[in-house]
Design an enzyme around this catalytic site. Structure first.
Site, PDB file in Angstrom:
ATOM      1  N   LYS A 122       0.903  -1.141  -0.030  1.00 39.06           N
ATOM      2  CA  LYS A 122       0.149  -0.018   0.011  1.00 39.06           C
ATOM      3  C   LYS A 122       0.845   1.321   0.125  1.00 39.06           C
ATOM      4  O   LYS A 122       1.688   1.410   0.778  1.00 39.06           O
ATOM      5  CB  LYS A 122      -0.799  -0.069   1.398  1.00 39.06           C
ATOM      6  CG  LYS A 122      -2.168   0.257   1.076  1.00 39.06           C
ATOM      7  CD  LYS A 122      -3.000   0.089   2.245  1.00 39.06           C
ATOM      8  CE  LYS A 122      -4.517   0.679   2.464  1.00 39.06           C
ATOM      9  NZ  LYS A 122      -4.958   0.483   3.713  1.00 39.06           N
TER      10      LYS A 122
HETATM   11  C1  E4P Z   1      -8.282   1.798   3.442  1.00 39.86           C
HETATM   12  O1  E4P Z   1      -7.618   0.803   3.018  1.00 39.86           O
HETATM   13  C2  E4P Z   1      -8.115   2.178   4.594  1.00 39.86           C
HETATM   14  O2  E4P Z   1      -7.426   1.260   5.353  1.00 39.86           O
HETATM   15  C3  E4P Z   1      -9.452   2.651   5.235  1.00 39.86           C
HETATM   16  O3  E4P Z   1     -10.334   2.244   4.497  1.00 39.86           O
HETATM   17  C4  E4P Z   1      -9.369   3.785   6.209  1.00 39.86           C
HETATM   18  O4  E4P Z   1     -10.784   4.092   6.576  1.00 39.86           O
HETATM   19  P1  E4P Z   1     -11.221   4.992   7.849  1.00 39.86           P
HETATM   20  O5  E4P Z   1     -11.282   6.227   7.103  1.00 39.86           O
HETATM   21  O6  E4P Z   1     -12.054   4.202   8.658  1.00 39.86           O
HETATM   22  O7  E4P Z   1      -9.778   4.973   8.439  1.00 39.86           O
END
Ligand code: E4P
Length: 217
Positions: free
Chosen positions: A83
Site C-alpha cells: 500500500k
Molecule cells: C483503506 O484501505 C483504509 O485502511 C481505510 O479504509 C481507512 O478507513 P477510515 O477512514 O475508517 O480510517
C-alpha cells in the site's frame, strides 16, 4: 464484488474467513497500532489465515524508502499487496514495485484524477476513501461513480477498492456502481447479514417447529 476486511485484528479475520465471504484484507498503520502487537507478528498471522490479497502499508515519504519497505513486505507472502500513498514519490515507487511483479494499492485517494494518476503509474489497485469524504460533508460515493466511469472509458484494469466504509449502504452502493472490491470494518460486515424480517422469520419457524410431532431433531 469482492469483500475485504479493513482490519489487523486476527480474531475478526478468522471469523469472517469462517463465514466464507472473505476475499482479502487491507491494513494501515492505525489499524495495526490498535492491536497493540508487534507488526511482523500480526502480519504473519494474517497471512496464514488469508489466501486473498493482504494490503500492508509503507510509511516512508520518499520513493526509495517506499521501494525498500515494499520489497521487504512482499517477501512476507505471495499475496502481499504493498500500500502506497497517493503522492508523486508514491507513484515513482508504484512503477518500480509493479515492474518487479509486486502488486501495489494506492491509498488515500480522494479525487477521480488521483485515481487516474495511480492507474497511469501502473497500480494494481486504487483505494478511494468514501467515509472520510462524507465526514466533511462531501459525497463519497460520487467519487466511486466517477472513478468507475473514467476506468470504463479507457478500459483501465486497475481494480477499485472502495475504502473508508462506514455502513452497509456504502457496500450496497459500491456493488451497484460495480466497484471491484469493498473493504470494510468488521462491524459493517457483521451488519450485512442483518434484517429484522429474517430474525422474525426464524422466531416464527422455531415456534411452529415446536408443534410438529415426532421430530427427528
Ligand atoms: C483503506 O484501505 C483504509 O485502511 C481505510 O479504509 C481507512 O478507513 P477510515 O477512514 O475508517 O480510517
Amino acid at each position: 464484488m469482492k469483500f475485504f476486511l479493513d482490519t489487523a485484528d486476527i480474531d475478526q479475520i478468522r471469523t469472517a474467513s469462517e463465514w466464507g465471504i472473505l476475499d482479502g484484507v487491507t491494513t494501515n498503520p492505525t489499524l495495526v497500532s490498535k492491536t497493540g502487537r508487534p507488526f511482523l507478528e500480526v502480519v504473519k498471522e494474517i497471512l496464514k489465515v488469508v489466501d486473498g490479497p493482504v494490503s500492508l502499508e509503507t510509511v516512508s515519504l520518499d520513493a526509495e524508502g517506499m521501494i525498500k519497505e515494499g520489497r521487504m513486505l512482499a517477501e512476507l507472502g505471495e499475496n502481499v499487496v504493498v500500500k502506497i500513498p497517493m503522492t508523486p514519490e508514491g507513484m515513482k515507487a508504484v512503477q518500480v514495485l509493479e515492474s518487479e511483479g509486486i502488486p501495489t494499492n494506492v491509498t488515500l485517494v480522494f479525487s477521480p484524477v488521483q485515481a487516474l494518476i495511480a492507474a497511469k503509474a501502473g497500480a494494481s489497485y486504487v483505494s478511494p476513501f468514501v467515509g472520510r469524504i462524507d465526514d466533511i460533508s462531501g459525497e463519497g460515493m460520487k467519487l466511486i461513480r466517477e472513478v468507475k466511469e473514467i476506468f470504463l472509458n479507457y478500459e483501465i484494469d486497475t481494480q477499485i477498492i472502495v475504502a473508508s466504509v462506514r455502513h452497509p449502504m456504502h457496500v450496497v452502493e459500491a456493488a451497484l456502481i460495480g466497484a471491484d472490491i469493498c473493504t470494510m470494518p468488521f462491524a459493517v460486515m457483521e451488519k450485512l447479514f442483518k434484517h429484522p424480517l429474517t430474525d422474525k422469520g426464524i422466531d416464527l419457524f422455531l415456534k411452529d417447529w415446536e408443534k410438529v410431532p415426532d421430530k427427528p431433531f
